[in-house]
Design a protein around this motif. Structure first.
Motif, PDB file in Angstrom:
ATOM      1  N   LYS A  28     -10.951   5.015 -38.868  1.00 12.30           N
ATOM      2  CA  LYS A  28     -11.962   3.948 -38.609  1.00 12.30           C
ATOM      3  C   LYS A  28     -12.939   4.239 -37.646  1.00 12.30           C
ATOM      4  O   LYS A  28     -12.563   4.826 -36.638  1.00 12.30           O
ATOM      5  CB  LYS A  28     -11.209   2.649 -38.194  1.00 12.30           C
ATOM      6  CG  LYS A  28     -11.788   1.242 -37.955  1.00 12.30           C
ATOM      7  CD  LYS A  28     -11.237   0.094 -37.661  1.00 12.30           C
ATOM      8  CE  LYS A  28     -11.828  -0.992 -37.339  1.00 12.30           C
ATOM      9  NZ  LYS A  28     -10.905  -2.281 -36.958  1.00 12.30           N
ATOM     10  N   ASP A  29     -14.180   3.790 -38.027  1.00 14.01           N
ATOM     11  CA  ASP A  29     -15.636   3.896 -36.819  1.00 14.01           C
ATOM     12  C   ASP A  29     -16.176   5.387 -37.011  1.00 14.01           C
ATOM     13  O   ASP A  29     -16.894   5.644 -36.351  1.00 14.01           O
ATOM     14  CB  ASP A  29     -15.150   3.505 -35.665  1.00 14.01           C
ATOM     15  CG  ASP A  29     -14.841   1.972 -35.455  1.00 14.01           C
ATOM     16  OD1 ASP A  29     -15.442   1.064 -36.192  1.00 14.01           O
ATOM     17  OD2 ASP A  29     -14.092   1.319 -34.640  1.00 14.01           O
ATOM     18  N   LYS A  30     -15.588   6.273 -37.660  1.00 15.10           N
ATOM     19  CA  LYS A  30     -16.003   7.520 -38.066  1.00 15.10           C
ATOM     20  C   LYS A  30     -17.018   7.753 -38.928  1.00 15.10           C
ATOM     21  O   LYS A  30     -16.806   7.123 -39.797  1.00 15.10           O
ATOM     22  CB  LYS A  30     -14.956   8.589 -38.197  1.00 15.10           C
ATOM     23  CG  LYS A  30     -13.981   8.759 -36.936  1.00 15.10           C
ATOM     24  CD  LYS A  30     -14.633   9.300 -35.646  1.00 15.10           C
ATOM     25  CE  LYS A  30     -13.410   9.647 -34.567  1.00 15.10           C
ATOM     26  NZ  LYS A  30     -14.134  10.114 -33.411  1.00 15.10           N
ATOM     27  N   PRO A  31     -18.375   7.996 -38.673  1.00 19.24           N
ATOM     28  CA  PRO A  31     -19.507   7.816 -39.728  1.00 19.24           C
ATOM     29  C   PRO A  31     -19.259   8.797 -40.862  1.00 19.24           C
ATOM     30  O   PRO A  31     -18.672   9.836 -40.559  1.00 19.24           O
ATOM     31  CB  PRO A  31     -20.799   8.209 -38.791  1.00 19.24           C
ATOM     32  CG  PRO A  31     -20.202   8.835 -37.782  1.00 19.24           C
ATOM     33  CD  PRO A  31     -18.833   8.556 -37.452  1.00 19.24           C
ATOM     34  N   LYS A  32     -19.860   8.293 -41.863  1.00 16.56           N
ATOM     35  CA  LYS A  32     -20.083   9.179 -43.083  1.00 16.56           C
ATOM     36  C   LYS A  32     -21.420   9.394 -43.413  1.00 16.56           C
ATOM     37  O   LYS A  32     -22.280   8.413 -43.231  1.00 16.56           O
ATOM     38  CB  LYS A  32     -19.378   8.472 -44.309  1.00 16.56           C
ATOM     39  CG  LYS A  32     -17.901   8.494 -44.286  1.00 16.56           C
ATOM     40  CD  LYS A  32     -17.264   7.965 -45.702  1.00 16.56           C
ATOM     41  CE  LYS A  32     -15.759   7.808 -45.651  1.00 16.56           C
ATOM     42  NZ  LYS A  32     -15.298   7.574 -47.056  1.00 16.56           N
ATOM     43  N   SER A  33     -21.888  10.445 -43.901  1.00 15.15           N
ATOM     44  CA  SER A  33     -23.179  10.750 -43.829  1.00 15.15           C
ATOM     45  C   SER A  33     -23.640  10.881 -45.645  1.00 15.15           C
ATOM     46  O   SER A  33     -22.858  11.481 -46.431  1.00 15.15           O
ATOM     47  CB  SER A  33     -23.606  12.167 -43.255  1.00 15.15           C
ATOM     48  OG  SER A  33     -24.845  12.445 -43.524  1.00 15.15           O
ATOM     49  N   ASP A  74     -25.903  -2.294 -36.886  1.00 16.56           N
ATOM     50  CA  ASP A  74     -25.021  -1.755 -35.875  1.00 16.56           C
ATOM     51  C   ASP A  74     -24.046  -0.632 -36.357  1.00 16.56           C
ATOM     52  O   ASP A  74     -23.707   0.036 -35.912  1.00 16.56           O
ATOM     53  CB  ASP A  74     -24.047  -2.886 -35.215  1.00 16.56           C
ATOM     54  CG  ASP A  74     -24.692  -3.866 -34.474  1.00 16.56           C
ATOM     55  OD1 ASP A  74     -25.887  -3.420 -33.878  1.00 16.56           O
ATOM     56  OD2 ASP A  74     -24.241  -5.005 -34.171  1.00 16.56           O
ATOM     57  N   ARG A  75     -24.134  -0.766 -37.889  1.00 14.17           N
ATOM     58  CA  ARG A  75     -23.282   0.184 -38.480  1.00 14.17           C
ATOM     59  C   ARG A  75     -23.945   1.298 -39.519  1.00 14.17           C
ATOM     60  O   ARG A  75     -23.359   1.989 -40.257  1.00 14.17           O
ATOM     61  CB  ARG A  75     -22.138  -0.362 -39.308  1.00 14.17           C
ATOM     62  CG  ARG A  75     -21.024  -1.135 -38.449  1.00 14.17           C
ATOM     63  CD  ARG A  75     -20.144  -1.834 -39.358  1.00 14.17           C
ATOM     64  NE  ARG A  75     -19.459  -1.011 -40.239  1.00 14.17           N
ATOM     65  CZ  ARG A  75     -19.590  -0.863 -41.434  1.00 14.17           C
ATOM     66  NH1 ARG A  75     -20.086  -1.972 -41.951  1.00 14.17           N
ATOM     67  NH2 ARG A  75     -18.913  -0.163 -42.409  1.00 14.17           N
ATOM     68  N   CYS A  76     -25.386   1.035 -39.430  1.00 16.88           N
ATOM     69  CA  CYS A  76     -26.197   1.950 -40.225  1.00 16.88           C
ATOM     70  C   CYS A  76     -27.430   2.674 -39.488  1.00 16.88           C
ATOM     71  O   CYS A  76     -28.309   1.826 -38.965  1.00 16.88           O
ATOM     72  CB  CYS A  76     -26.672   1.446 -41.609  1.00 16.88           C
ATOM     73  SG  CYS A  76     -27.658   2.211 -42.641  1.00 16.88           S
ATOM     74  N   LYS A  77     -27.459   3.849 -39.495  1.00 22.11           N
ATOM     75  CA  LYS A  77     -28.680   4.713 -39.028  1.00 22.11           C
ATOM     76  C   LYS A  77     -29.490   5.353 -40.046  1.00 22.11           C
ATOM     77  O   LYS A  77     -28.883   5.959 -41.057  1.00 22.11           O
ATOM     78  CB  LYS A  77     -28.171   5.845 -37.978  1.00 22.11           C
ATOM     79  CG  LYS A  77     -29.261   6.494 -37.381  1.00 22.11           C
ATOM     80  CD  LYS A  77     -28.987   7.264 -36.033  1.00 22.11           C
ATOM     81  CE  LYS A  77     -27.861   8.675 -36.567  1.00 22.11           C
ATOM     82  NZ  LYS A  77     -27.880   9.519 -35.294  1.00 22.11           N
ATOM     83  N   LEU A  78     -30.705   5.081 -40.043  1.00 23.25           N
ATOM     84  CA  LEU A  78     -31.407   5.455 -41.138  1.00 23.25           C
ATOM     85  C   LEU A  78     -32.438   6.737 -40.710  1.00 23.25           C
ATOM     86  O   LEU A  78     -33.250   6.530 -39.616  1.00 23.25           O
ATOM     87  CB  LEU A  78     -32.479   4.352 -41.864  1.00 23.25           C
ATOM     88  CG  LEU A  78     -33.501   4.882 -42.810  1.00 23.25           C
ATOM     89  CD1 LEU A  78     -32.867   5.159 -43.765  1.00 23.25           C
ATOM     90  CD2 LEU A  78     -34.494   3.525 -43.022  1.00 23.25           C
TER      91      LEU A  78
END
Length: 277
Positions: free
Chosen positions: A64-69, A128-132
């Motif tokens: 949980k809370d570890k990002p996926k790319s 908060d949960r998505c970096k573009l």
């Protein structure tokens, strides 16, 4: 269709029905109008839902809370519009436990403004949960400039919506992804496009994870203006592959390990552990 979507559509269908007499045509009934609206809605949701489900189903499990790319390649106006309209929330809803790093790479006009707004040097936190991140160029060039230089992480999955693999620029990108053993997902808009994509991928010995109908296909079937015989719907088919079935250096078949081989390897591993303990 989920009740939160269906209920307002039914209300809109009733409103449309009140104006129907002005069309001069027979009223089809509120249910038929609702079905028409549902098809239009699936046309809007198919991109983010398909992307979100590909991340959910075909990327490694993470805490949980570890990002996926995910890297979206060959993006154009539909994908850019999806981001500007906020439909990345559907992608996040398909992956409630993990933040998403979304990178869009393409030389198309639809991607140019995004590449100015959120380049690899200055990615944008659109949620908060998505970096573009976006880059104006070809993916194999992006890989060399940013991933090999370790300025951008290797993706968990690379995806393209309706790629035309016969185009001259797709060959180097597909070869790169196969050689790097990256999980890749392509969608196709009709059966002919699907078969053409498989033919291209068979030629380079792609190893399939899945190939077939996409459950998140658009229900909005369209007819192409310049070819009345061409009927299509967004994301009708899904192809997922990783690596090759043939070693390109030796031109020998890469055999998958059998259950017996795996059992022997596990026994050998246990033996080595016992020897060192």
């Amino acid at each position: 269709m989920h009740g939160k979507i269906l209920t307002p559509l039914q209300g809109q269908a009733e409103n449309i029905g009140k104006w129907w007499e002005y069309t001069g045509k027979t009223h089809p009934g509120v249910e038929e109008i609702t079905n028409s609206l549902k098809r239009l809605v699936t046309g809007v949701l198919t991109h983010p839902m398909t992307i979100g489900k590909v991340i959910s189903a075909y990327t490694p499990k993470r805490k949980k809370d570890k990002p996926k790319s995910i890297h979206l390649v060959g993006t154009d106006s539909p994908e850019a519009t999806m981001i500007y309209a906020g439909f990345y929330t559907e992608i996040l809803s398909c992956n409630p436990l993990n933040p998403i790093k979304l990178t869009m790479v393409s030389p198309s006009a639809g991607n140019k403004q995004l590449s100015k707004d959120c380049s690899p040097a200055s990615p944008m936190l659109i949620n908060d949960r998505c970096k573009l991140t976006a880059w104006d160029g070809l993916y194999h060039d992006f890989w060399e400039r940013y991933i090999l230089a370790k300025k951008v992480e290797r993706p968990d999955v690379v995806m393209a919506i309706h790629p035309r693999l016969e185009g001259e620029f797709w060959g180097p990108t597909v070869d790169l992804l196969l050689d790097e053993n990256i999980k890749v997902a392509f969608t196709a808009f009709n059966e002919e496009h699907f078969k053409q994509a498989l033919e291209r991928l068979d030629y380079v010995f792609a190893k399939y994870v899945y190939k077939g109908l996409n459950p998140w296909v658009s229900g909005h079937v369209k007819q192409t203006p310049h070819d009345p015989n061409m009927i299509w719907a967004s994301n009708q088919y899904l192809i997922v592959f990783q690596g090759r079935t043939v070693d390109m250096k030796t031109l020998t078949l890469i055999e998958e390990p059998t259950e017996e081989n795996l059992a022997e390897a596990e026994d050998e591993f246990e033996r080595l552990l016992n020897e060192t303990s």
